[in-house]
Design a protein around this motif. Structure first.
Motif, mmCIF file in Angstrom:
data_model
loop_
_atom_site.group_PDB
_atom_site.id
_atom_site.type_symbol
_atom_site.label_atom_id
_atom_site.label_comp_id
_atom_site.label_asym_id
_atom_site.label_seq_id
_atom_site.Cartn_x
_atom_site.Cartn_y
_atom_site.Cartn_z
ATOM 1 N N SER A 93 6.054 9.290 0.454
ATOM 2 C CA SER A 93 4.870 8.427 0.491
ATOM 3 C C SER A 93 5.085 7.389 1.578
ATOM 4 C CB SER A 93 4.642 7.738 -0.850
ATOM 5 O OG SER A 93 3.584 6.787 -0.767
ATOM 6 N N THR A 94 4.036 7.090 2.334
ATOM 7 C CA THR A 94 4.126 6.072 3.387
ATOM 8 C C THR A 94 3.793 4.705 2.792
ATOM 9 O OG1 THR A 94 3.517 7.674 5.090
ATOM 10 C CG2 THR A 94 3.282 5.332 5.637
ATOM 11 N N ILE A 95 4.700 3.763 2.982
ATOM 12 C CA ILE A 95 4.575 2.431 2.378
ATOM 13 C C ILE A 95 4.304 1.401 3.473
ATOM 14 C CG2 ILE A 95 5.706 0.681 0.958
ATOM 15 C CD1 ILE A 95 5.195 3.329 -0.466
ATOM 16 N N ALA B 272 14.094 0.399 0.800
ATOM 17 C CA ALA B 272 13.545 1.641 0.257
ATOM 18 C C ALA B 272 14.089 1.954 -1.128
ATOM 19 C CB ALA B 272 13.846 2.801 1.218
ATOM 20 N N LEU B 273 15.282 1.431 -1.426
ATOM 21 C CA LEU B 273 15.882 1.677 -2.743
ATOM 22 C C LEU B 273 15.123 0.959 -3.868
ATOM 23 C CD1 LEU B 273 19.679 1.434 -1.804
ATOM 24 C CD2 LEU B 273 18.253 3.499 -2.060
ATOM 25 N N ASP B 274 14.183 0.087 -3.520
ATOM 26 C CA ASP B 274 13.369 -0.585 -4.551
ATOM 27 C C ASP B 274 12.291 0.344 -5.103
ATOM 28 O OD1 ASP B 274 14.826 -2.908 -4.213
ATOM 29 O OD2 ASP B 274 13.418 -3.745 -2.749
ATOM 30 N N PHE B 275 12.128 1.537 -4.506
ATOM 31 C CA PHE B 275 11.109 2.495 -4.936
ATOM 32 C C PHE B 275 11.752 3.647 -5.707
ATOM 33 C CE2 PHE B 275 9.162 0.267 -1.438
ATOM 34 C CZ PHE B 275 7.829 0.173 -1.778
ATOM 35 N N THR B 276 11.083 4.077 -6.754
ATOM 36 C CA THR B 276 11.509 5.240 -7.536
ATOM 37 C C THR B 276 10.292 6.115 -7.802
ATOM 38 O OG1 THR B 276 11.208 3.996 -9.594
ATOM 39 C CG2 THR B 276 13.438 4.040 -8.654
ATOM 40 N N THR C 119 0.861 -1.190 0.000
ATOM 41 C CA THR C 119 0.000 0.000 0.000
ATOM 42 C C THR C 119 0.895 1.237 0.000
ATOM 43 O OG1 THR C 119 -1.657 -1.198 1.288
ATOM 44 C CG2 THR C 119 -1.856 1.198 1.195
ATOM 45 N N ALA C 120 0.548 2.204 -0.857
ATOM 46 C CA ALA C 120 1.329 3.447 -0.947
ATOM 47 C C ALA C 120 0.370 4.629 -0.867
ATOM 48 C CB ALA C 120 2.123 3.487 -2.243
ATOM 49 N N THR C 121 0.584 5.496 0.115
ATOM 50 C CA THR C 121 -0.270 6.677 0.249
ATOM 51 C C THR C 121 0.099 7.695 -0.831
ATOM 52 O OG1 THR C 121 1.273 7.773 1.769
ATOM 53 C CG2 THR C 121 -0.408 6.323 2.737
ATOM 54 N N ALA C 122 -0.749 8.704 -0.974
ATOM 55 C CA ALA C 122 -0.497 9.740 -1.978
ATOM 56 C C ALA C 122 0.815 10.464 -1.675
ATOM 57 C CB ALA C 122 -1.652 10.729 -1.988
ATOM 58 N N VAL C 123 1.548 10.796 -2.729
ATOM 59 C CA VAL C 123 2.811 11.517 -2.586
ATOM 60 C C VAL C 123 2.517 12.948 -2.119
ATOM 61 C CG1 VAL C 123 4.801 12.438 -3.830
ATOM 62 C CG2 VAL C 123 3.977 10.120 -4.316
ATOM 63 N N SER C 124 3.245 13.364 -1.127
ATOM 64 C CA SER C 124 3.060 14.727 -0.591
ATOM 65 C C SER C 124 4.414 15.320 -0.234
ATOM 66 C CB SER C 124 2.159 14.713 0.648
ATOM 67 O OG SER C 124 2.725 13.910 1.671
ATOM 68 N N ASP D 287 8.392 5.409 5.495
ATOM 69 C CA ASP D 287 8.306 6.389 4.406
ATOM 70 C C ASP D 287 9.428 6.184 3.399
ATOM 71 O OD1 ASP D 287 6.167 7.546 5.729
ATOM 72 O OD2 ASP D 287 7.436 8.996 6.807
ATOM 73 N N VAL D 288 9.090 6.469 2.147
ATOM 74 C CA VAL D 288 10.113 6.582 1.099
ATOM 75 C C VAL D 288 10.022 8.009 0.572
ATOM 76 C CG1 VAL D 288 10.161 4.150 0.462
ATOM 77 C CG2 VAL D 288 8.501 5.642 -0.620
ATOM 78 N N CYS D 289 11.172 8.681 0.463
ATOM 79 C CA CYS D 289 11.197 10.088 0.077
ATOM 80 C C CYS D 289 12.145 10.307 -1.097
ATOM 81 C CB CYS D 289 11.629 10.959 1.262
ATOM 82 S SG CYS D 289 10.496 10.862 2.686
#
Length: 259
Positions: free
Chosen positions: A171-173, A187-191, A154-159, A225-227
């Motif tokens: 985004s909170t994952i 976290a490096l798996d997210f772009t 689950t990924a929340t909206a980017v803010s 979080d991923v930022c």
């Protein structure tokens, strides 16, 4: 002296029993011969068989040349009426199956609303489209839970995140391992893909609760979080992408954020 005459016979006769000259020969005495019967009378069985065959030939000829009358008779026969009745019932059953049941339609609508927050992960390439989408991507909108091979993410909206050292977007994952295997989380798996199509890697700024690198056993869950170093204040379409680097299975997931 004259010859005696037989009083019982109308024909005079001579002494020898022959008719006198000038008189015809009397009919022979005794029973009359039986008249000769015809061939049909003497062969009744063969005659019956021949008559039956003749009737069959005539009936066949009449049926073959009946034209419209024969067609109408066949169409109105009990067998034809039975077939027509079965076909009518089958067509009625198909029409009934095709017609939606209002109550069932309402239940389906309610189920669709209940699943609105869960992306359809049964098919690759599903979900909304975005620039750079791949045919194997599983796509959802911001806030959706995408389930792929038992891994629920689950990924929340980017803010906008902390901007102490510059603008960031976070985004909170939340990841839940529903598979039978151990899952590597990083976290490096997210772009993050910006409206111009540029893809940025995650960083270490913007939040104090970053998604930590870890291993998830079957049934385990982790959140963080991923930022990214990105300024989302101008708006546009941002796409958060997730593809485990150390996993040989699973598809790339994408969450569309229209800011």
């Amino acid at each position: 002296m004259t010859s005696p005459t037989n009083p019982a016979s109308p024909f005079p006769s001579s002494a020898a029993g022959t008719p006198a000259p000038g008189y015809p020969m009397p009919p022979a005495s005794g029973p009359a011969p039986e008249p000769k019967r015809s061939w049909f009378a003497r062969h009744k069985i063969l005659t019956g068989i021949g008559a039956f065959v003749a009737v069959g030939i005539v009936a066949s000829a009449l049926n073959g040349g009946g034209g419209a009358g024969s067609s109408n008779a066949a169409a109105t026969s009990p067998a034809a009426q039975s077939i027509a009745s079965i076909a009518s019932q089958a067509t009625a059953g198909q029409d009934s199956a095709a017609a939606p049941n209002p109550q069932q339609q309402t239940q389906n609508d309610d189920a669709s609303k209940a699943d609105a927050g869960k992306a359809d992960t049964g098919k690759t390439g599903s979900g909304p489209s975005f620039h750079g989408k791949q045919s194997s991507d599983v796509v959802g909108n911001a806030g959706d839970t995408i389930d792929d091979d038992g891994i629920q993410v689950t990924a929340t909206a980017v803010s906008a995140g902390d901007a102490t050292l510059g603008p960031t977007a976070c985004s909170t994952i939340t990841i839940t391992n529903g598979s039978k295997n151990t899952l590597d989380v990083n976290a490096l798996d997210f772009t993050l893909q910006d409206p111009a199509g540029a893809i940025s890697n995650s960083g270490f700024m913007g939040s104090s609760n970053h998604l930590s690198a870890s291993k998830l056993i079957a049934g385990g869950s982790v959140s963080g979080d991923v930022c990214f170093d990105a300024d989302v204040s101008a708006g546009g379409q941002y796409v958060l992408l997730y593809k485990p680097t150390l996993s040989l299975f699973g598809h790339r997931r994408a969450w569309i954020n229209n800011l």
